[in-house]
Design an enzyme around this catalytic site. Sequence first.
Site, PDB file in Angstrom:
ATOM      1  N   LYS A 198      83.693  39.539  35.221  1.00 33.00           N
ATOM      2  CA  LYS A 198      83.965  38.341  34.418  1.00 33.00           C
ATOM      3  C   LYS A 198      85.459  38.218  34.132  1.00 33.00           C
ATOM      4  O   LYS A 198      86.011  37.122  34.159  1.00 33.00           O
ATOM      5  CB  LYS A 198      83.170  38.389  33.107  1.00 33.00           C
ATOM      6  CG  LYS A 198      83.385  37.193  32.177  1.00 33.00           C
ATOM      7  CD  LYS A 198      82.838  35.894  32.738  1.00 33.00           C
ATOM      8  CE  LYS A 198      83.252  34.658  31.966  1.00 33.00           C
ATOM      9  NZ  LYS A 198      82.541  34.416  30.731  1.00 33.00           N
ATOM     10  N   LYS A 248      91.544  34.625  24.795  1.00 32.09           N
ATOM     11  CA  LYS A 248      90.884  35.904  24.478  1.00 32.09           C
ATOM     12  C   LYS A 248      90.429  36.620  25.745  1.00 32.09           C
ATOM     13  O   LYS A 248      90.623  37.830  25.908  1.00 32.09           O
ATOM     14  CB  LYS A 248      89.686  35.617  23.549  1.00 32.09           C
ATOM     15  CG  LYS A 248      88.880  36.803  23.101  1.00 32.09           C
ATOM     16  CD  LYS A 248      87.625  37.084  23.911  1.00 32.09           C
ATOM     17  CE  LYS A 248      86.547  36.032  23.857  1.00 32.09           C
ATOM     18  NZ  LYS A 248      85.352  36.422  24.663  1.00 32.09           N
TER      19      LYS A 248
END
Lengths: 296, 296
Positions: free
Chosen positions: B170, B238
């Site tokens: 990811k 983030k």
Amino acid sequence: MRVGFVGLGIMGKPMARNLLRAGYPLVVHNRSRPAVDQLVAEGAVDGGSARGVAEQSDVVITMLPDTPDVERVTFGPDGLAEGFRPGAVLVDMSTISPVATRAMAARLQERGVRMLDAPVSGGQRGAEEGTLSIMVGGDAETVERVQPLFRVLGKNIVHVGPTGAGQVCKACNQLVVALGILAVSEALVLAQRSGVDPAKVRQALLGGFAASRVLEVHGQRMLEGNHEPGFRARLHHKDLRIALETGRQAGAVLLATALAHELLGALVARGQGERDHSALVRLVADLSRASGGPAL
Amino acid sequence: MRVGFVGLGIMGKPMARNLLRAGYPLVVHNRSRPAVDQLVAEGAVDGGSARGVAEQSDVVITMLPDTPDVERVTFGPDGLAEGFRPGAVLVDMSTISPVATRAMAARLQERGVRMLDAPVSGGQRGAEEGTLSIMVGGDAETVERVQPLFRVLGKNIVHVGPTGAGQVCKACNQLVVALGILAVSEALVLAQRSGVDPAKVRQALLGGFAASRVLEVHGQRMLEGNHEPGFRARLHHKDLRIALETGRQAGAVLLATALAHELLGALVARGQGERDHSALVRLVADLSRASGGPAL
């Protein structure tokens, strides 16, 4: 329509051949001899010089490495400009500076010669198969006139805007491709250094928003360690220089492009300029490798 | 199989709903009340707390914003760990740190609980339509056991490797998407500043090697000036932090990712963190805009 072709390299030769096969009478010129002989054997006429090509053609296509090459072939001794008659068209399909393109087009216009910029994307394979993307800058009437030739050479033909717009578009294309290669390089190196199979990562990413032709094609090259060109790192480095120069002229600040330019430059400096641009992954991997020796 | 679901946000709620519709008995928990009430009205059971969810489930799915959220929900007071029985499975589908994931999986394993990391790509729409890409890390047996749930939630399901591999994948996905957005931003700003129609450039680029889902989807958003999320810039910032931390741990030097992280951070600092990540084009455009005022 008599067509001239100057620049029979990796891209130019198959493009010229496609025009021949489509039935266009073709006059050719190239700096080195063998490509000319090959195309003459296939039915082309040897123009002898750029001027000779222009003298015998209604439309001349140039496919050359860089801005100075196109300028020399056009305005140098025995250049196209000496041979063009009023009403002729120059279609430059090289990837060169949009700024220089506009200046050349203005000079040619004074002699009654129209110029289109029509750089391409799709590489050697696209050139061979006649499936190039062609990004065209110039006036609509001339674009219309040359359209039949474009249809022989490519598939996705977009008239982007006035003179120079094709080269601006190509600069955009090249920066997107370079950053795509850099992104895939960082992703696959991150995966490998983290102990995760980069092939699995490529596969997973192809199913989502990270999907791209670069991930598909260049990602696979990286996994195989296959950096045979393809498109040479040295030429992509040149193309990003053009993008940055164009940005400076237009007042566009291109931080990521500047980084990619610097990294491709480093690849060239390490003697890898003749390899495929996907070899950038080697540089990213090497950056991440521990070195035992002294720094300086 | 009794399924628990903790975290009913923009992504979690439609995912939980798809499980309900597929016929799974579902126990849910969420920090704020309305999403719980909504799913209870659709047939779910209110677990009352993360512990309550774990007590009533064979498999618990978490879908939370960041690493500390998953740690708190799992090991905090009234957390999942207090409710899990041996043999239970935690499937964390949040995007969090691979390093923290490995640590949590080890802690849970001591209690006989298996953990999978299974972050997703595809956004709110993928969540609603059950077409998410799912990148799975963990042992094959547990992945097999949970596979029917994944098939309800997504389409491209890749078992990338052992625990943490899903999160590494990811991180790779997020850096490729971020650099894609940055590349398209620079290309479209370069075009516009050069007086060339960015829409034409997007169209031309979609036909060649520059083609990507980001160019298609986020490029179109940029042309329309539509930066409604979608995926919030703050969350992408983030995610790049996680990618960089993962890189540092693994010894991967990610120069371009660091630049994209910094630029997304600048976007957040300018109060644009809640906008779609495609709003990065605004920052690139602003960098290129002349400013009349004093610098300091």
